[in-house]
Design a protein around this motif. Structure first.
Motif, PDB file in Angstrom:
ATOM      1  N   MET A 119       0.833  -1.204   0.000  1.00 51.07           N
ATOM      2  CA  MET A 119       0.000   0.000   0.000  1.00 51.07           C
ATOM      3  C   MET A 119       0.868   1.254   0.000  1.00 51.07           C
ATOM      4  O   MET A 119       0.516   2.259  -0.614  1.00 51.07           O
ATOM      5  CB  MET A 119      -0.928   0.013   1.209  1.00 51.07           C
ATOM      6  N   LEU A 120       2.023   1.178   0.670  1.00 53.48           N
ATOM      7  CA  LEU A 120       2.929   2.327   0.655  1.00 53.48           C
ATOM      8  C   LEU A 120       3.364   2.624  -0.775  1.00 53.48           C
ATOM      9  O   LEU A 120       3.372   3.776  -1.216  1.00 53.48           O
ATOM     10  CB  LEU A 120       4.151   2.032   1.533  1.00 53.48           C
ATOM     11  N   TRP A 121       3.688   1.579  -1.551  1.00 52.47           N
ATOM     12  CA  TRP A 121       4.087   1.824  -2.947  1.00 52.47           C
ATOM     13  C   TRP A 121       2.906   2.380  -3.742  1.00 52.47           C
ATOM     14  O   TRP A 121       3.095   3.125  -4.695  1.00 52.47           O
ATOM     15  CB  TRP A 121       4.633   0.574  -3.632  1.00 52.47           C
ATOM     16  N   PHE A 169       0.837   4.511  -2.761  1.00 53.26           N
ATOM     17  CA  PHE A 169       0.895   5.964  -2.583  1.00 53.26           C
ATOM     18  C   PHE A 169       2.075   6.550  -3.358  1.00 53.26           C
ATOM     19  O   PHE A 169       1.927   7.456  -4.162  1.00 53.26           O
ATOM     20  CB  PHE A 169       1.095   6.324  -1.102  1.00 53.26           C
ATOM     21  N   ILE A 170       3.281   6.004  -3.072  1.00 51.42           N
ATOM     22  CA  ILE A 170       4.435   6.762  -3.522  1.00 51.42           C
ATOM     23  C   ILE A 170       4.846   6.455  -4.957  1.00 51.42           C
ATOM     24  O   ILE A 170       5.481   7.281  -5.590  1.00 51.42           O
ATOM     25  CB  ILE A 170       5.617   6.677  -2.518  1.00 51.42           C
ATOM     26  N   SER A 210       2.231  13.594  -2.823  1.00 48.98           N
ATOM     27  CA  SER A 210       1.706  12.578  -1.906  1.00 48.98           C
ATOM     28  C   SER A 210       0.795  13.178  -0.864  1.00 48.98           C
ATOM     29  O   SER A 210      -0.292  12.669  -0.621  1.00 48.98           O
ATOM     30  CB  SER A 210       2.820  11.831  -1.160  1.00 48.98           C
ATOM     31  N   LEU A 230      -3.167  11.947  -0.458  1.00 51.91           N
ATOM     32  CA  LEU A 230      -3.592  11.637   0.907  1.00 51.91           C
ATOM     33  C   LEU A 230      -5.019  12.083   1.224  1.00 51.91           C
ATOM     34  O   LEU A 230      -5.837  11.269   1.661  1.00 51.91           O
ATOM     35  CB  LEU A 230      -2.584  12.237   1.897  1.00 51.91           C
ATOM     36  N   ILE A 244      -6.686   3.988  -2.052  1.00 51.43           N
ATOM     37  CA  ILE A 244      -5.485   4.450  -2.770  1.00 51.43           C
ATOM     38  C   ILE A 244      -5.221   3.584  -3.986  1.00 51.43           C
ATOM     39  O   ILE A 244      -4.712   4.060  -5.008  1.00 51.43           O
ATOM     40  CB  ILE A 244      -4.251   4.527  -1.830  1.00 51.43           C
TER      41      ILE A 244
END
Lengths: 187, 566
Positions: free
Chosen positions: B136-138, B140-141, B176, B181, B227
């Motif tokens: 999930m972090l990827w 976003f970024i 981001s 967000l 996301i």
């Protein structure tokens, strides 16, 4: 390059804490305040808990059947058949379902069967059938339960979920809720 | 009017109505203008810069931008490899799911870092919650990477003559925190209110009405799905993606999730107009993209609502259209609409199984990915379109005998070479990859029998779709393909990697090189690029360069299947 690596590493760590951590926990915190506490919508009936949004297998004649499922309603391993429209295996399967349906519903003629009852859903957990999908099963259910057809049809009508705000999307019937209501009539 | 058609009309009207003001807002962020959210985000961004050791005012040229982008992406790849191959002992694993094999981890890591989200595993059994949260972090970024680099290209297009183009990390953090967000959070809450799970508990076990035990997967789904839709990521929390009723519980959530697919890709086009102060150019680009989208959409909706002719021949009722692989709560129209949405942008989430689409609908979804610029992925969709603009400027310049100029900069051999390489890379990867797979299969069908879930033309389509989806950084699949094998994991991983980074490097290099050139003021001899005529020209370039190169391959797969069913 070297300065980029330290910056990249530090920035990634900040992002990790913030997006995987803070964002997730913020949504989780909201979940604690809303109905269902983030565990999905459930209902209680006769002391048993059911997930309203997750389809169950209904195959007995006394219940309205749910749609065929490629994963046998495994809610811990969702998936579809992924069979192509021209695949002979798929077409044979659909044909077999039609025959199976006609066998269990002798009062129904083939052109009355809607396609959703003989095709498997995308996730294998479809909680709904079409209105026609319920109507076409009414006679079987009424007969086996000794109810009159009209009251079963009325029950179906009461369980029609209309399109969103009356005009967007499909009409459908939640099989679980219809069957739970059906069990109550017998009482 | 048919309620299903009304539903998809609503979705499109809604997304354009939201994308126009959002585009303005994104434009302000790229321009460093004040917005009403500054009070909230200025301190947050400062915190990011302080902890990250970044000086956001340090200017970079286009090479430094690419250096920063590639370094941080490489690091994400390394972290993903570590997490995915070690999930079994890492925390947050209530269902005791195993670690991934190296080739599957390679595929998955590349897939998520490159914003593709091709999944050769099923989320319920293939990932721990820790793995899910890392991916999930990827989501976003990697999306922020696309938006940031697109911002760099916008800035380059705006500059009269300049070698410095702002700071990459600054664009990245602002994309981001200020764009992804807040919108993702709103989406997550909307999903949550409609019954999407958000829990860290393991599987729930219930007994069904008919007395069978049923296990129900949970997880932090709402945060993930929001996301996933917004960042043109598309990788589902569950194996069945948004067909799973936990991931997409009703028609309302389906509207939210569908709108999220298009929201940022369309907004980016309007952001361009705001940054350059050239609204007409935005509308020209939006127009070309929309014509392409509609041409793919209308036949697909119509075909899916008509249903599968082979099943109609069996003599049953077909009022809902083709329902294999579809959900009753969405219906055929909303499923077809999503299918085209998700393939023209490089999203790749699904609310119906694409493998079971009728043959020509399958072809239209593939065409969407082959062009990959009708709105396109967040940020990178515009970069792809930018390449087509450069080609169109050059070709029309030659046709009318004028110096090819775009926004006051001369396009010369160097830019054209880069644009051609990027434009030809896509067909090379797709056709080459499919040819390799077909060659292996045809040479030894017994060894590779596990690959194809469908015989004949449709089996070929499964392979073609998989490679196209990797090259388009899309991530959806004809999921019948038995793709968790070293061959597919590595082939798709390599293609995703090349087709993510070269199409970023190329346009940035072109824009950077143009920005450094001397500005030539517009004169009577300048070819106008914000007109319908130039739009038509761009569309023709897309049709000839992108779409036609794939026609023979499509003929062997979906088109042959279509005619075999007549």
């Amino acid at each position: 390059m070297k300065t980029n690596i330290t910056k990249a590493l530090r920035l990634t760590l900040v992002c990790l804490v913030f997006f995987s951590g803070v964002y997730t926990m913020a949504v989780w915190a909201v979940a604690q305040l809303v109905p269902g506490q983030g565990k999905g919508f459930t209902i209680e009936e006769n002391g048993k808990k059911y997930h309203v949004n997750v389809g169950q297998a209904f195959t007995q004649d006394k219940y309205f059947w749910s749609r065929p499922s490629a994963v046998d309603y495994n809610a811990a391993g969702s998936g579809g058949s992924n069979l192509g429209p021209s695949n002979p295996e798929h077409l044979a399967e659909v044909q077999a379902r039609i025959e199976h349906f006609l066998e269990h519903n002798p009062d129904v003629t083939k052109p009355e069967i809607p396609s959703d009852l003989v095709t498997s859903s995308g996730g294998g957990l479809d909680p709904h059938i079409s209105v026609q999908g319920a109507k076409v099963q009414a006679q079987r259910v009424a007969k086996i339960r000794g109810l009159n057809l009209e009251s079963v049809n009325k029950l179906i009508d009461r369980h029609i979920e209309p399109p969103l705000w009356g005009i967007f999307g499909t009409k459908r019937i939640n099989v679980l809720q219809l069957n739970l209501a059906l069990d109550k009539i017998k009482g | 009017m048919n309620t299903e058609i009304l539903g998809i009309t609503l979705m499109y009207v809604l997304v354009v109505a939201l994308a126009i003001p959002l585009g303005r807002y994104i434009g302000k962020i790229f321009n460093y203008e004040a917005t009403w959210l500054d009070r909230l985000f200025n301190p947050l961004d400062k915190l990011f810069f302080k902890l990250g050791g970044i000086d956001p005012s340090k200017e970079m040229d286009w090479k430094q931008h690419l250096g920063a982008l590639l370094t941080i992406n490489l690091l994400w790849f390394v972290i993903s490899m570590f997490v995915l191959t070690n999930m079994s002992w890492l925390p947050l694993n209530p269902d005791k799911n195993p670690s991934m094999t190296a080739d599957l981890a390679f595929n998955t890591a590349t897939s998520f870092v490159s914003n593709t989200n091709l999944q050769h595993y099923a989320g319920e059994t293939g990932l721990s919650y820790f793995g899910q949260l890392t991916l999930m972090l990827w989501q976003f970024i990697s999306a922020a990477t696309g938006i940031a680099i697109c911002g760099v290209v916008f800035t380059a297009m705006k500059e009269r003559t300049s070698t410095t183009l702002g700071n990459f990390y600054s664009y990245f953090v602002r994309s981001s925190t200020r764009i992804l967000l807040p919108i993702a959070f709103i989406g997550a809450v909307l999903l949550l209110l409609n019954g999407t799970p958000m829990t860290f508990a393991g599987k729930d076990t219930i007994t069904t009405v008919e007395g069978v035990e049923q296990q129900v997967s949970g997880g932090p789904v709402a945060a993930f799905v929001a996301i996933k839709q917004l960042g043109t990521n598309g990788g589902g929390f569950y194996g069945a993606n948004s067909t799973n009723p936990m991931e997409n519980p009703n028609y309302f959530t389906n509207i939210v999730e569908t709108v999220f697919i298009f929201l940022i890709p369309i907004a980016m086009v309007f952001a361009l107009g705001y940054v350059l102060k050239r609204k007409k150019l935005s509308w020209m680009i939006y127009g070309v993209m929309t014509v392409g989208f509609v041409l793919l959409l209308l036949p697909t909706v119509s075909l899916e609502m008509q249903g599968n002719p082979a099943i109609a021949d069996m003599g049953i009722q077909h009022p809902l259209g083709s329902m294999e692989g579809k959900e009753v709560r969405f219906g055929a129209a909303a499923s077809a609409y999503w299918a085209i949405n998700t393939t023209v942008t490089s999203n790749g989430s699904v609310n119906a199984m694409h493998d079971s689409l009728t043959p020509l609908s399958g072809a239209f979804t593939m065409l969407g990915m082959m062009v990959n610029a009708f709105y396109g992925g967040v940020g990178v969709g515009f970069l792809n379109f930018y390449v087509f603009i450069i080609l169109a400027v050059f070709i029309s310049g030659l046709m009318v005998g004028r110096t090819p100029e775009f926004l006051g900069k001369k396009i010369e051999a160097k830019e054209m070479k880069i644009a051609m390489i990027v434009a030809l890379l896509h067909p090379l990867m797709i056709l080459g990859g499919t040819a390799l797979a077909s060659h292996l299969y045809a040479g030894d069908p017994a060894t590779y029998a596990g690959w194809l879930n469908n015989p004949g033309y449709h089996g070929f389509s499964e392979m073609l779709y998989e490679v196209t989806s990797s090259a388009g950084n899309n991530g959806s699949g004809f999921e019948g393909l038995g793709d968790n094998t070293p061959f597919w994991n590595i082939l798709c991983g390599v293609i995703m990697f090349i087709c993510r980074y070269l199409p970023i490097i190329g346009p940035v290099a072109i824009a950077g090189s143009l920005a450094a050139k001397r500005y030539v003021p517009e004169s009577a001899g300048t070819l106008k690029t914000d007109t319908a005529t130039f739009g038509l020209m761009t569309f023709a370039v897309i049709a000839i360069v992108a779409a036609l190169s794939f026609f023979p391959a499509l003929t062997l797969g979906p088109i042959a299947e279509y005619f075999s069913m007549k």
